[in-house]
Design a protein around this motif. Structure first.
Motif, PDB file in Angstrom:
ATOM      1  N   TYR A 108       0.843  -1.190   0.000  1.00 13.98           N
ATOM      2  CA  TYR A 108       0.000   0.000   0.000  1.00 13.98           C
ATOM      3  C   TYR A 108       0.881   1.243   0.000  1.00 13.98           C
ATOM      4  O   TYR A 108       1.741   1.432   0.861  1.00 13.98           O
ATOM      5  N   GLU A 109       0.658   2.088  -1.002  1.00 12.12           N
ATOM      6  CA  GLU A 109       1.365   3.367  -1.084  1.00 12.12           C
ATOM      7  C   GLU A 109       0.544   4.479  -0.436  1.00 12.12           C
ATOM      8  O   GLU A 109       1.082   5.426   0.147  1.00 12.12           O
ATOM      9  N   GLU A 110      -0.790   4.337  -0.528  1.00  5.53           N
ATOM     10  CA  GLU A 110      -1.687   5.379  -0.017  1.00  5.53           C
ATOM     11  C   GLU A 110      -3.021   4.731   0.332  1.00  5.53           C
ATOM     12  O   GLU A 110      -3.540   3.900  -0.420  1.00  5.53           O
ATOM     13  N   VAL A 111      -3.558   5.080   1.501  1.00  5.46           N
ATOM     14  CA  VAL A 111      -4.847   4.554   1.933  1.00  5.46           C
ATOM     15  C   VAL A 111      -5.712   5.728   2.383  1.00  5.46           C
ATOM     16  O   VAL A 111      -5.409   6.406   3.363  1.00  5.46           O
ATOM     17  N   ASN A 112      -6.784   5.981   1.645  1.00  2.00           N
ATOM     18  CA  ASN A 112      -7.691   7.085   1.947  1.00  2.00           C
ATOM     19  C   ASN A 112      -9.075   6.531   2.265  1.00  2.00           C
ATOM     20  O   ASN A 112      -9.674   5.826   1.447  1.00  2.00           O
ATOM     21  N   VAL A 113      -9.561   6.827   3.475  1.00  5.72           N
ATOM     22  CA  VAL A 113     -10.882   6.370   3.887  1.00  5.72           C
ATOM     23  C   VAL A 113     -11.667   7.577   4.392  1.00  5.72           C
ATOM     24  O   VAL A 113     -11.226   8.277   5.312  1.00  5.72           O
ATOM     25  N   TYR A 114     -12.823   7.811   3.780  1.00  9.06           N
ATOM     26  CA  TYR A 114     -13.645   8.961   4.145  1.00  9.06           C
ATOM     27  C   TYR A 114     -15.031   8.478   4.558  1.00  9.06           C
ATOM     28  O   TYR A 114     -15.561   7.492   4.032  1.00  9.06           O
ATOM     29  N   VAL A 115     -15.617   9.178   5.533  1.00  4.64           N
ATOM     30  CA  VAL A 115     -16.998   8.933   5.944  1.00  4.64           C
ATOM     31  C   VAL A 115     -17.765  10.229   5.741  1.00  4.64           C
ATOM     32  O   VAL A 115     -17.390  11.276   6.290  1.00  4.64           O
ATOM     33  N   THR A 116     -18.816  10.167   4.943  1.00 12.24           N
ATOM     34  CA  THR A 116     -19.640  11.344   4.680  1.00 12.24           C
ATOM     35  C   THR A 116     -21.086  11.047   5.067  1.00 12.24           C
ATOM     36  O   THR A 116     -21.431   9.924   5.432  1.00 12.24           O
ATOM     37  N   GLY A 117     -21.921  12.052   4.974  1.00 12.97           N
ATOM     38  CA  GLY A 117     -23.323  11.883   5.362  1.00 12.97           C
ATOM     39  C   GLY A 117     -23.541  12.268   6.815  1.00 12.97           C
ATOM     40  O   GLY A 117     -22.662  12.817   7.484  1.00 12.97           O
ATOM     41  N   ASP A 118     -24.725  11.931   7.350  1.00 15.26           N
ATOM     42  CA  ASP A 118     -25.072  12.318   8.717  1.00 15.26           C
ATOM     43  C   ASP A 118     -24.138  11.709   9.759  1.00 15.26           C
ATOM     44  O   ASP A 118     -23.991  12.247  10.851  1.00 15.26           O
ATOM     45  N   GLY A 119     -23.509  10.576   9.420  1.00 14.02           N
ATOM     46  CA  GLY A 119     -22.666   9.899  10.405  1.00 14.02           C
ATOM     47  C   GLY A 119     -21.196  10.245  10.321  1.00 14.02           C
ATOM     48  O   GLY A 119     -20.370   9.550  10.918  1.00 14.02           O
ATOM     49  N   LYS A 120     -20.875  11.336   9.663  1.00 15.55           N
ATOM     50  CA  LYS A 120     -19.452  11.658   9.477  1.00 15.55           C
ATOM     51  C   LYS A 120     -18.732  11.951  10.784  1.00 15.55           C
ATOM     52  O   LYS A 120     -17.508  11.794  10.867  1.00 15.55           O
ATOM     53  N   ASP A 121     -19.479  12.345  11.821  1.00 16.37           N
ATOM     54  CA  ASP A 121     -18.854  12.642  13.121  1.00 16.37           C
ATOM     55  C   ASP A 121     -19.213  11.602  14.186  1.00 16.37           C
ATOM     56  O   ASP A 121     -18.918  11.804  15.364  1.00 16.37           O
ATOM     57  N   ASN A 122     -19.834  10.500  13.775  1.00 13.12           N
ATOM     58  CA  ASN A 122     -20.227   9.465  14.739  1.00 13.12           C
ATOM     59  C   ASN A 122     -18.978   8.811  15.322  1.00 13.12           C
ATOM     60  O   ASN A 122     -18.122   8.321  14.586  1.00 13.12           O
ATOM     61  N   ARG A 123     -18.892   8.783  16.654  1.00 12.66           N
ATOM     62  CA  ARG A 123     -17.672   8.289  17.308  1.00 12.66           C
ATOM     63  C   ARG A 123     -17.397   6.830  16.978  1.00 12.66           C
ATOM     64  O   ARG A 123     -16.262   6.446  16.711  1.00 12.66           O
TER      65      ARG A 123
END
Length: 576
Positions: A108-123
């Motif tokens: 792995y050279e780069e690993v990008n994981v994003y969370v969007t939507g209403d749960g983007k700040d869900n702990r």
């Protein structure tokens, strides 16, 4: 044809057919890593092929194998695998030999994981995102990548984001550079809320059930809340079967209906048991419980614990309070007979106790009891006491593995007293505390630390009954000495207990085989009446069996002070 001849012909035919039926193709793998060989073997599944293949079928199978070997290798990050194949056969079957020079693995050279939507700040979702096995510099593994995606999606669903989906999920591999870039974007969508909660049961009134089921329509959906509710209902002992089921198939208008089905458990419960501890000798336990006297959930317990030195009879009546899973009011009465080391005690206790589990961890007890006790030492005349004792105690345990924790701690604190102005035969105030800790030491070892201390302020110590005095020595105190044999003595050299207590222990144990471990320990301490502390010390070794009911301990301890010598200690119970 005679029957014997037919039988011989059948046996002969079977003896010729069975070896042929047992034959199967063989796969030999040379080189490569263990996981690569295992994956290729699983992909090819050579053993399922026939031994009798035409030449055209063998050529087609060879092309199919090439594709599957490449898939198996790429799944583990080997994109430059060049295999050497060798088919061989004899008159019975065939064999495939694969030589595997896997070449450099893709990392792995780069690993990008994003969370969007209403749960983007869900702990919980952010924790699931951070807990990824896809680290820069590690080898590409498509199985782990897929498992991580599934775990992330499952975490979203558990938090009520049932519309969650991946807007982007890609692994970009550069075979020239042997590197990979991962891009994941999870869109959670909106969070669902609890819908109608349907409860089916027939033994408790609605008021009590509603005090258990604190969830309500409109609350944010959280699978952990449902799991917690199920465990609380199961722990109540009212129900034999508990189902708490979200109706995922019936999602509507952003709501999740929940069905709670409760099947009544046995109303009457009986228990028996036998045991042995070197402190108290052999014992027998008898118990009866009426789990629900009425639809308000009141219960009755009757218990007898009869041992060689101590026998207790107890009757209690319990009432669930505002938060029934964590708050209980208990009234009780009991009688205890004790005869230890030339001292005797007959004690009648009647009282009430309110228990509260704060945040499911701290157990707080508030109590008030009336205690009448007759006690004596040796040939001295018997004494009597009557005490009205208010009490507060609290305890906490952090260990998750009850049977054999590798790390954890437990603390117990107690404060109680009595006063002549409230009708007691003497004034006293007593504080007690105990701390236990377990720390990992090495790969298989543990360090167990224990300390306890107590202090009693009393106007006339002679008026303090045996049950309120401190003693040391025994399985859970200073090993190498008998149970309650350490403390101040009278003119006849009988231990009469003290107003102070101080003990400490350090122990190391290590698993040696399966559920067995060995231990070595050092204990010291005593009970005393202020002033100089003449402590007693003990050392020893022991064996532990980690049984389903908790550790079973056998210790051989040597007393380092006095003329107590060697002593065998046997005990059962949790480490914390």
């Amino acid at each position: 044809m005679p029957v014997n001849i037919v039988r011989l012909l059948l046996v002969g035919a079977l003896s010729q057919a069975l070896p042929a039926l047992a034959l199967e193709p063989q796969l030999d793998l040379v080189g490569g890593s263990d996981d690569l060989r295992d994956n290729i073997r699983a992909y090819l599944n050579v053993e399922k092929q026939s031994c009798r293949l035409a030449r055209w079928h063998m050529r087609a199978l060879e092309r199919e194998f090439d594709v599957k070997v490449d898939e198996a290798a790429r799944a583990l990050g080997y994109y430059q695998l060049v295999t050497q194949k060798d088919f061989s056969r004899d008159s019975d079957c065939w064999r495939l030999t694969l030589t595997l020079p896997p070449g450099p693995a893709v990392v792995y050279e780069e690993v990008n994981v994003y969370v969007t939507g209403d749960g983007k700040d869900n702990r919980r979702l952010l924790n699931a995102r951070s807990n990824k096995p896809l680290q820069v510099g590690s080898r590409l593994n498509h199985g782990r990548y897929e498992a991580y995606k599934n775990n992330l999606l499952a975490a979203a669903n558990a938090q009520g984001y049932f519309d969650a989906s991946f807007k982007r999920a890609e692994v970009l591999v550069s075979q020239a550079q042997n590197t990979a870039r991962v891009n994941l974007e999870l869109d959670t969508g909106r969070r669902y809320h609890l819908g109608d909660i349907k409860i089916t049961q027939n033994i408790l009134n609605d008021d009590l059930i509603n005090r258990y089921v604190t969830l309500k329509k409109g609350d944010e959906y959280n699978a952990d809340d449902l799991v917690k509710l199920k465990s609380e209902l199961q722990a109540s002992h009212y129900f034999d079967v508990v189902h708490v089921v979200p109706q995922i198939q019936s999602l509507q208008d952003g709501e999740v209906p929940v069905n709670i089905d409760l099947n009544a458990g046995p109303k009457h419960s009986y228990s028996t048991g036998i045991g042995y501890a070197s402190d108290t000798g052999p014992r027998i336990l008898l118990g009866y419980q009426n789990r629900y006297l009425n639809d308000r959930g009141h219960s009755v317990d009757v218990n007898v614990n009869a041992a060689e030195t101590i026998t207790t009879y107890m009757l209690s009546y319990s009432i669930p309070m505002a938060r029934p899973a964590y708050q209980v009011l208990r009234g009780y009465t009991g009688f205890t007979q004790e005869k230890i080391n030339d001292s005797t005690s007959d004690r009648l206790v009647t009282g009430v106790n309110y228990s509260s589990w704060e945040n499911s961890a701290w157990l707080n007890n508030f109590g008030l009891s009336y205690e009448q006790e007759d006690y004596s030492f040796g040939d001295d005349p018997a004494r009597s006491s009557e005490l009205i004792i208010p009490l507060f105690s609290t305890s906490y345990s952090s260990a998750k593995d009850v049977n054999y924790p590798r790390r954890g701690w437990n603390v117990t604190m107690r404060l109680k007293g009595a006063g002549e102005t409230l009708g007691s035969s003497t004034d006293f105030l007593q504080a007690y505390g105990r701390l236990k800790m377990i720390l990992p030491l090495g790969d298989e070892g543990r360090l167990l630390l224990r300390g306890e201390a107590g202090i009693t302020e009393v106007d006339d110590f002679n008026k303090l009954p045996i049950s309120q005095r401190f003693f040391a020595g025994g399985d859970a105190s200073v090993r190498g000495y008998g149970y309650k044999t350490l403390g101040p003595t009278n003119s006849d050299d009988i231990v009469i207990g003290g107003s102070r207590l101080l003990t400490a222990s350090v122990e190391y144990d290590r698993r040696v085989y399966g559920d067995f471990s060995v231990a070595t320990f050092y204990d010291e301490g005593t009970a005393y009446n202020g002033g100089y502390l003449d402590r007693y010390r003990g050392v020893g070794v022991g064996v532990r069996w980690i049984s389903p009911v908790g550790p079973v301990r056998a210790d051989i301890a040597r007393a380092l002070d006095g003329d107590h010598g060697w002593r065998l200690h046997l005990s059962v119970g949790p480490d914390l």
